[in-house]
Enzyme design. Structure first.
Site, PDB file in Angstrom:
ATOM      1  N   GLN A  93     -56.949 -39.387  42.437  1.00  0.00           N
ATOM      2  CA  GLN A  93     -55.950 -40.371  42.887  1.00  0.00           C
ATOM      3  C   GLN A  93     -54.632 -39.657  43.177  1.00  0.00           C
ATOM      4  OE1 GLN A  93     -55.023 -43.599  40.136  1.00  0.00           O
ATOM      5  NE2 GLN A  93     -54.027 -44.802  41.744  1.00  0.00           N
ATOM      6  N   HIS A  99     -55.792 -48.953  45.019  1.00  0.00           N
ATOM      7  CA  HIS A  99     -56.303 -49.165  46.378  1.00  0.00           C
ATOM      8  C   HIS A  99     -57.800 -48.905  46.393  1.00  0.00           C
ATOM      9  CE1 HIS A  99     -54.830 -45.027  46.000  1.00  0.00           C
ATOM     10  NE2 HIS A  99     -55.844 -44.670  46.761  1.00  0.00           N
ATOM     11  N   HIS A 101     -60.691 -47.581  48.965  1.00  0.00           N
ATOM     12  CA  HIS A 101     -61.012 -46.983  50.266  1.00  0.00           C
ATOM     13  C   HIS A 101     -62.243 -47.684  50.826  1.00  0.00           C
ATOM     14  CE1 HIS A 101     -58.645 -43.152  49.797  1.00  0.00           C
ATOM     15  NE2 HIS A 101     -58.768 -43.462  48.519  1.00  0.00           N
TER      16      HIS A 101
HETATM   17  P1  5GP Z   1     -56.167 -41.546  46.801  1.00  0.00           P
HETATM   18  O1  5GP Z   1     -56.420 -40.064  46.867  1.00  0.00           O
HETATM   19  O2  5GP Z   1     -54.924 -41.860  45.984  1.00  0.00           O
HETATM   20  O3  5GP Z   1     -57.355 -42.341  46.377  1.00  0.00           O
HETATM   21  O4  5GP Z   1     -55.922 -41.974  48.288  1.00  0.00           O
HETATM   22  C1  5GP Z   1     -54.691 -42.053  48.897  1.00  0.00           C
HETATM   23  C2  5GP Z   1     -54.967 -42.251  50.374  1.00  0.00           C
HETATM   24  O5  5GP Z   1     -53.802 -42.762  50.965  1.00  0.00           O
HETATM   25  C3  5GP Z   1     -55.323 -40.963  51.129  1.00  0.00           C
HETATM   26  O6  5GP Z   1     -56.587 -41.156  51.773  1.00  0.00           O
HETATM   27  C4  5GP Z   1     -54.188 -40.791  52.121  1.00  0.00           C
HETATM   28  O7  5GP Z   1     -54.642 -40.315  53.364  1.00  0.00           O
HETATM   29  C5  5GP Z   1     -53.622 -42.183  52.237  1.00  0.00           C
HETATM   30  N1  5GP Z   1     -52.186 -42.265  52.468  1.00  0.00           N
HETATM   31  C6  5GP Z   1     -51.211 -41.628  51.784  1.00  0.00           C
HETATM   32  N2  5GP Z   1     -49.993 -41.994  52.223  1.00  0.00           N
HETATM   33  C7  5GP Z   1     -50.215 -42.908  53.202  1.00  0.00           C
HETATM   34  C8  5GP Z   1     -49.336 -43.663  54.039  1.00  0.00           C
HETATM   35  O8  5GP Z   1     -48.114 -43.573  53.979  1.00  0.00           O
HETATM   36  N3  5GP Z   1     -49.912 -44.514  54.926  1.00  0.00           N
HETATM   37  C9  5GP Z   1     -51.279 -44.649  55.026  1.00  0.00           C
HETATM   38  N4  5GP Z   1     -51.745 -45.519  55.922  1.00  0.00           N
HETATM   39  N5  5GP Z   1     -52.136 -43.937  54.253  1.00  0.00           N
HETATM   40  C10 5GP Z   1     -51.612 -43.082  53.355  1.00  0.00           C
END
Ligand code: 5GP
Ligand code: ZN
Length: 133
Positions: A93, A99, A101
């Protein structure tokens, strides 16, 4: 949460490519997509991760995921879909606002949503079963 980017996106304070919105959630395109159409379900209420999500909202998030899955199949023509939901840095994360995906999958794509299977030994199985009993 003042400095949470996903709070600002979910609230519409920062523009995003929004695929769906209701009173509790905004669904946006991920800026670093694993595949074409990779989207994120963001609750409008801040929770750092699944453990912090109120039960009712967590339930609603899956209903939104189901709706989006049907729509993605219909309009993107994807052959499958992964739901990925990371909790904690150890789990990958990077943004600490809950969130989910939504990763549309296409036959032959090379998205790396996988792991190397280990082997469940009798000893480890018994150790874990005891802890959950
Ligand atoms: P995590 O690794 O926390 O599960 O996923 C975070 C996701 O958020 C990543 O896939 C990254 O590409 C996406 N992300 C990060 N910052 C932003 C943003 O400002 N806008 C959008 N649309 N996606 C973001
Ligand atoms: Zn937030």
């Amino acid at each position: 949460m003042e400095n949470c980017i996903f709070c600002k996106i979910a609230a519409g304070e920062i523009p995003s490519a929004t695929l769906y919105e209701d009173e509790d959630f905004r669904v946006i395109l991920d800026l670093g997509p694993a595949t074409k159409g990779h989207a994120l379900i963001l609750p409008k209420q801040h929770a750092a991760n699944l453990l912090e999500m109120p039960d009712e909202l967590a339930g609603k998030a899956i209903v939104v995921a189901k709706k989006m899955a049907g729509k993605m199949k219909e309009v993107l023509g994807c052959d499958g879909l992964n739901l990925v939901q990371n909790n904690g840095e150890a789990a990958g994360q990077t943004v600490h606002h809950f969130h989910i995906h939504l990763i549309p999958r296409y036959e032959g794509d090379h998205a790396g949503v996988s792991w190397t299977p280990g082997k469940l030994t009798d000893e480890v199985r018994d150790e874990i079963l005891k802890k959950f009993a």
